[in-house]
Design a protein around this motif. Structure first.
Motif, mmCIF file in Angstrom:
data_model
loop_
_atom_site.group_PDB
_atom_site.id
_atom_site.type_symbol
_atom_site.label_atom_id
_atom_site.label_comp_id
_atom_site.label_asym_id
_atom_site.label_seq_id
_atom_site.Cartn_x
_atom_site.Cartn_y
_atom_site.Cartn_z
ATOM 1 N N SER A 622 54.351 42.148 52.820
ATOM 2 C CA SER A 622 53.676 42.472 51.850
ATOM 3 C C SER A 622 54.339 42.221 50.341
ATOM 4 C CB SER A 622 53.480 44.218 51.682
ATOM 5 O OG SER A 622 52.400 44.611 52.629
ATOM 6 N N GLN A 623 53.659 42.145 49.170
ATOM 7 C CA GLN A 623 54.369 42.034 48.040
ATOM 8 C C GLN A 623 54.325 43.107 46.989
ATOM 9 O OE1 GLN A 623 56.587 39.437 47.464
ATOM 10 N NE2 GLN A 623 56.049 38.159 49.318
ATOM 11 N N ASP A 624 54.905 43.158 45.915
ATOM 12 C CA ASP A 624 54.769 44.227 44.982
ATOM 13 C C ASP A 624 53.313 44.518 44.550
ATOM 14 O OD1 ASP A 624 57.415 44.924 44.770
ATOM 15 O OD2 ASP A 624 57.881 43.723 43.342
ATOM 16 N N ASN A 625 52.541 43.425 44.355
ATOM 17 C CA ASN A 625 51.149 43.353 43.936
ATOM 18 C C ASN A 625 50.126 42.900 44.920
ATOM 19 O OD1 ASN A 625 52.012 40.563 44.068
ATOM 20 N ND2 ASN A 625 50.704 39.968 42.540
ATOM 21 N N PHE A 652 43.546 49.425 38.527
ATOM 22 C CA PHE A 652 42.171 49.327 37.732
ATOM 23 C C PHE A 652 42.142 48.753 36.293
ATOM 24 C CE2 PHE A 652 42.452 52.700 41.153
ATOM 25 C CZ PHE A 652 41.456 52.215 41.992
ATOM 26 N N VAL A 653 43.238 49.184 35.655
ATOM 27 C CA VAL A 653 43.126 48.922 34.028
ATOM 28 C C VAL A 653 43.848 47.697 33.900
ATOM 29 C CG1 VAL A 653 42.912 51.428 33.651
ATOM 30 C CG2 VAL A 653 45.303 50.204 33.809
ATOM 31 N N THR A 654 44.853 47.066 34.753
ATOM 32 C CA THR A 654 45.263 45.860 34.320
ATOM 33 C C THR A 654 44.529 44.579 34.404
ATOM 34 O OG1 THR A 654 47.552 46.723 35.019
ATOM 35 C CG2 THR A 654 47.747 44.310 34.858
ATOM 36 N N PRO A 655 44.370 43.908 33.421
ATOM 37 C CA PRO A 655 43.649 42.912 33.282
ATOM 38 C C PRO A 655 44.009 41.903 34.510
ATOM 39 C CG PRO A 655 44.388 43.301 31.125
ATOM 40 C CD PRO A 655 45.033 43.899 31.906
ATOM 41 N N GLY A 656 42.897 41.215 35.007
ATOM 42 C CA GLY A 656 43.155 40.301 35.830
ATOM 43 C C GLY A 656 42.218 40.641 37.226
ATOM 44 N N PHE A 744 37.218 41.317 42.498
ATOM 45 C CA PHE A 744 36.522 41.784 41.433
ATOM 46 C C PHE A 744 37.084 41.088 40.266
ATOM 47 C CE2 PHE A 744 36.916 44.970 44.502
ATOM 48 C CZ PHE A 744 35.696 45.700 44.510
ATOM 49 N N THR A 745 36.149 40.314 39.546
ATOM 50 C CA THR A 745 36.548 39.728 38.218
ATOM 51 C C THR A 745 35.801 40.290 37.101
ATOM 52 O OG1 THR A 745 34.563 38.263 38.464
ATOM 53 C CG2 THR A 745 36.679 37.386 39.350
ATOM 54 N N ARG A 746 35.088 41.412 37.172
ATOM 55 C CA ARG A 746 34.315 42.207 36.286
ATOM 56 C C ARG A 746 33.989 43.823 36.497
ATOM 57 N NH1 ARG A 746 30.583 38.326 37.618
ATOM 58 N NH2 ARG A 746 30.958 37.138 35.674
ATOM 59 N N GLU A 747 33.821 44.420 35.821
ATOM 60 C CA GLU A 747 33.485 45.761 36.074
ATOM 61 C C GLU A 747 32.330 46.160 36.883
ATOM 62 O OE1 GLU A 747 35.334 48.677 35.908
ATOM 63 O OE2 GLU A 747 36.893 48.122 35.111
ATOM 64 N N ALA A 786 47.719 40.144 38.511
ATOM 65 C CA ALA A 786 48.938 40.195 38.036
ATOM 66 C C ALA A 786 49.915 40.838 38.692
ATOM 67 C CB ALA A 786 48.561 41.286 36.724
ATOM 68 N N ILE A 787 51.549 40.465 38.347
ATOM 69 C CA ILE A 787 52.531 40.714 38.896
ATOM 70 C C ILE A 787 52.760 42.130 38.552
ATOM 71 C CG2 ILE A 787 54.906 40.082 39.382
ATOM 72 C CD1 ILE A 787 52.834 38.050 40.003
ATOM 73 N N ILE A 788 52.390 43.026 39.105
ATOM 74 C CA ILE A 788 52.571 44.574 38.737
ATOM 75 C C ILE A 788 53.089 45.469 40.137
ATOM 76 C CG2 ILE A 788 51.010 44.687 37.091
ATOM 77 C CD1 ILE A 788 48.999 45.848 38.891
ATOM 78 N N ASP A 789 53.550 46.417 40.069
ATOM 79 C CA ASP A 789 54.302 47.122 41.250
ATOM 80 C C ASP A 789 53.401 48.290 41.756
ATOM 81 O OD1 ASP A 789 55.690 48.145 43.298
ATOM 82 O OD2 ASP A 789 57.373 48.878 41.963
ATOM 83 N N LEU A 790 52.416 47.730 42.571
ATOM 84 C CA LEU A 790 51.484 48.776 43.235
ATOM 85 C C LEU A 790 52.313 49.353 44.607
ATOM 86 C CD1 LEU A 790 48.464 46.274 43.403
ATOM 87 C CD2 LEU A 790 48.862 48.122 41.719
ATOM 88 N N TYR A 791 52.952 48.638 45.115
ATOM 89 C CA TYR A 791 53.687 48.782 46.297
ATOM 90 C C TYR A 791 54.556 50.077 46.324
ATOM 91 C CZ TYR A 791 56.323 48.219 50.736
ATOM 92 O OH TYR A 791 56.764 48.239 52.020
ATOM 93 N N SER A 792 55.325 50.419 45.161
ATOM 94 C CA SER A 792 56.107 51.550 45.380
ATOM 95 C C SER A 792 55.472 52.709 45.234
ATOM 96 C CB SER A 792 57.142 51.577 44.216
ATOM 97 O OG SER A 792 57.898 50.327 44.194
ATOM 98 N N THR A 793 54.321 52.880 44.635
ATOM 99 C CA THR A 793 53.588 54.189 44.579
ATOM 100 C C THR A 793 52.636 54.401 45.558
ATOM 101 O OG1 THR A 793 53.236 53.649 42.045
ATOM 102 C CG2 THR A 793 51.649 55.256 43.061
ATOM 103 N N VAL A 794 52.185 53.128 46.123
ATOM 104 C CA VAL A 794 51.210 53.270 47.309
ATOM 105 C C VAL A 794 52.270 53.905 48.570
ATOM 106 C CG1 VAL A 794 49.749 52.374 48.945
ATOM 107 C CG2 VAL A 794 49.474 51.974 46.558
#
Length: 806
Positions: A622-625, A652-656, A744-747, A786-794
């Motif tokens: 797995s990776q951070d994102n 959900f809120v980070t663009p991409g 998902f590319t749009r809401e 996007a390069i965001i850290d999802l891993y730690s929270t989950v």
């Protein structure tokens, strides 16, 4: 980014009973804000510009070339091609030469009416400039007409590196595909116009049903002159030679480093024609080899096929090893010889089997001998052969005995993954070169002779097709040859057999590089360029270490190698676990647009390339994102399990773009006599967002199931919250290797929110034991571009829930 361990997928409930429900089914569109008077004026001006530029071309080539009028129409809605074609033909004899993707966009047309008078007259009536005229509402679908811009006719390489004065170039000219008579006439006139000019010569030509290609020698002045001809669709430099056979043929073993596999590496068993065990690139990796046929006493590989397959199974990418001059097998190699070679008068070797012994028996004995020895630590069995006379769906829908044997062995050896190639079919046996190029890849789906063969229909085995590597041409003489790569990079290899499998199962599930067909005609004979072949190990080591060949026989062991490497990382994993991670790592590979309906096009892609090509790093880490959450367990007949995971708000809120992907692997009992359902039970999954998991449990809580469920199973109250995945449930649930995803590319209409809830169902088909427990592995991938850290929270949330349940 750092590699992370995969996370457990926490169950929300234990087993529940379940329920069934039903599935819903479902002139030219007017443009309300169009100013018809302005529209008329704009397109009258465009028509005048087209006619004027055409007159200039006629004047430039007056006396030698009688040019044709070709321009383009911009279509703003998906129209019926037949109806629209008839309408255009009535509008000054317009003939469609090219239809836009999805039928919307620029259509290229050939015009008999050189002045566009009929177009102007009908346009005037549509717009109301002529009172009481016809409505001609087809203009609603037309935004306008225009000349094809010259820059769009110039190839990328010429735009990046323009032609210069004083040089002669060999270029490809593609012509718009007019009628044969018009094409031949134009080519004759083009040659006549430059007769005697040493700077121009047509060296070769290929006239197809949908395109015409010329190889032309010219200088910059002539290029600048003829680019204005309407008949020319594109001029481009030909592909450059990127591959030289001698680079491989001349490698000496003293030039390379050969290293043994790690001691604790797992084993891969290749069941084939044996191996050359003292091959310099195999000998350090051979764990054991045994002969299970009596046609040849020695275990050495006379055919050569087994040696080639074995090389792919432990190296995967021989090209990289050759380039680096370093060969390090990833796994230990085991070889079971079940076929031998018969040499004819001319020295050609044909693989054959014992006449007096069943191949099924040989295979059964060979696999058991190797797998029953725990010291071998074999995790993968590779089978790269098949019976071309036993094609799925050709006579009946029941499973073949050899494929059934593989499934039975897979059920017995649940820690071993079986990998089978789809088999190959030669399109030259069915099509002329022109037809092959014209109909690729449709012929692979539409010709029943290209369906997968026994034992590729084995349900519990992973079936592997082939895709083309990057195009390269060997021994290339640009001034004399036009080579035709049938497939582009990553597209289905034109010889690869296709699915679906028994009972409509998605087969093949996976693809990897197995070569391409790069062809040309030479005196009415189709010849093949070796550049389309894969580099393989040769069994004739006194002549060369390497050879060249194509086939799914070589894409399958590449998959076996990836599984072997995953098994090295997870040595105690079940086959369900290993297959799950492999499928979760796949990416969809490109398939040319076949102009089917969207649903049929999606099915055709699955038939040819399944879920795509796997990625080793994504399978193992797995990776951070990008988080892989998975669970192995058992589930009863006609029961449901529910999983749920909370995601951080950043997802959900980070663009991409965002991806949710689910993979289910399980190993049901099988029965070849059940043509209606080869699998004893059917499993499927659904994914939901936002809604409280208690509500999901409640909606699925009371279900009466009679074994005949074919309709959509989503409870009506959960419909707004369902994450609709592709492929659809009624397609993917035919087999025991299932993957579905959503990008998902749009809401959504109902905005995507946490929690994400996964429902797993197990439906009985014919298993008589009501207490039967089905083993499975299910995984959910959550990924953000996007390069965001999802891993730690989950990870924190999942670990707390797992501890609570313990």
């Amino acid at each position: 980014m750092d590699n992370r361990n995969h996370l457990p997928l926490p169950a929300y409930t234990n087993e529940l009973p379940k329920k069934a429900e039903s599935r819903q089914g479902g002139g030219f569109k007017p443009l309300g804000n169009r100013n018809k008077v302005l529209y008329h004026q704009e397109n009258i001006n465009k028509a005048t510009q087209i006619a004027t530029s055409f007159a200039e071309v006629k004047e430039k080539f007056r006396g030698n070339i009688n040019p044709n009028l070709i321009y383009r129409i911009k279509v703003n809605q998906s129209v019926d091609i037949t109806n629209f074609s008839n309408i255009l033909n009535a509008m000054g004899g317009l003939t469609i030469l090219s239809v836009a993707d999805n039928r919307k966009g620029y259509w290229v047309v050939f015009a008999d009416d050189k002045e566009l008078n009929v177009f102007k007259e009908k346009l005037a009536q549509y717009s109301g400039v002529v009172p009481n005229g016809h409505k001609y509402d087809f203009f609603n679908a037309i935004d306008g007409i225009e000349d094809i811009p010259l820059e769009e006719k110039i190839g990328e390489s010429i735009l990046e590196d323009p032609l210069t004065e004083g040089q002669t170039y060999h270029l490809n000219i593609e012509l718009w595909r007019m009628e044969d008579e018009q094409i031949h006439k134009f080519i004759r006139e083009l040659e006549e116009n430059y007769r005697g000019n040493q700077s121009f010569r047509i060296n070769d030509k290929l006239i197809m049903r949908s395109f015409v290609l010329l190889r032309v020698q010219m200088n910059k002045s002539i290029f600048d002159e003829i680019i204005s001809l309407k008949e020319i669709a594109r001029i481009e430099r030909p592909m450059l030679p990127l591959f030289n056979i001698s680079d491989h043929r001349q490698i000496d073993i003293s030039e390379v480093e050969v290293i043994a596999p790690p001691d604790n590496a797992t084993g891969i068993l290749v069941v084939d024609s044996g191996i050359i065990s003292n091959h310099p690139l195999l000998e350090k990796a051979v764990g054991d080899e045994q002969n299970f046929q009596s046609g040849e006493r020695e275990g050495q590989d006379i055919v050569g096929h087994g040696t080639a397959v074995a090389g792919m199974s432990i190296y995967n990418d021989l090209e990289t090893s050759i380039h680096e001059r370093k060969f390090q097998p990833t796994n230990w190699l085991f070889s079971a010889k079940v076929m031998y070679g018969e040499t004819d008068f001319y020295g050609n070797v044909t693989p054959i089997y014992d006449e007096t012994k069943l191949l099924e028996n040989q295979l059964n004995e060979a696999i058991r001998v190797f797998l029953d020895n725990p010291d071998n630590n074999i995790k993968v069995v590779n089978i790269s052969f098949g019976n071309s006379y036993e094609i799925v769906g050709s006579r009946n829908t029941r499973q073949f005995p050899l494929a059934n044997l593989i499934d039975e062995l897979a059920l017995e050896y649940r820690g071993v993954v079986f990998v089978v190639s789809t088999g190959n079919q030669k399109p030259v046996n069915f099509y002329e070169l022109e037809d092959m190029i014209e109909q690729y890849p449709k012929f692979m789906v539409e010709n029943p002779d290209f369906k997968i063969i026994n034992p590729a229909t084995a349900a519990l085995a992973l079936t592997v097709g082939s895709i083309a590597p990057a195009v390269r041409i060997a021994n290339y003489r640009a001034e004399e040859e036009i080579w035709n790569p049938i497939a582009r990079e990553a597209e289905p290899s034109p010889f690869s057999r296709v699915g679906f499998g028994i009972n409509g199962m998605i087969k093949p599930e996976l693809v990897n590089h197995g070569g391409n067909l790069i062809l040309r005609k030479n005196f009415n004979r189709v010849v093949e360029n070796v550049g389309g072949k894969m580099t393989i190990l040769s069994n004739k080591i006194t002549e060369s270490l390497f050879g060249f060949d194509t086939g799914t026989s070589f894409s399958a062991p590449k998959i076996s190698n990836i599984i072997g490497q995953i098994a090295n990382n997870f040595p105690n994993a079940s086959a369900n676990f290993l297959k799950n991670l492999l499928l979760q790592s796949t990416s969809v590979t490109p398939v040319p647009n076949m102009r089917y309906t969207p649903s049929k096009n999606d099915k055709a892609k699955l038939q040819m390339t399944g879920y795509g090509m796997p990625n080793l790093d994504k399978a193992m880490y797995s990776q951070d994102n990008r988080i892989v959450l998975l669970d192995e367990g058992v589930i009863g007949i006609n029961k449901i399990k529910v999983y749920t995971v909370n995601l951080p708000n950043s997802f959900f809120v980070t663009p991409g773009s965002k991806i949710l992907s689910v993979v289910l692997t399980f190993d049901p009992p099988v029965r070849a006599t059940r043509g209606d359902s080869y699998l004893g039970n059917q499993m499927e999954f659904k994914l939901f967002h936002t809604v409280n998991p208690d509500e999901v449990v409640s909606q699925y809580g009371v279900i009466n199931y009679n074994g005949d469920e074919t309709e959509d199973s989503t409870p009506p109250l959960l419909k707004p919250y369902e994450v609709v995945l592709k492929p659809g449930v009624n397609l993917r649930n035919k087999g025991c290797h299932q993957k579905a995803w959503r990008v998902f590319t749009r809401e959504l209409k109902v905005p995507l929110q946490t929690p994400i809830t996964l429902v797993l169902r197990n439906l009985n088909k014919w298993i008589p034991d009501p207490d039967h427990s089905q083993s499975y592995c299910i995984s959910l991938v959550v990924e953000h571009a996007a390069i965001i850290d999802l891993y730690s929270t989950v990870r924190t949330e999942v670990q707390e829930r797992v501890r609570t349940r313990q």
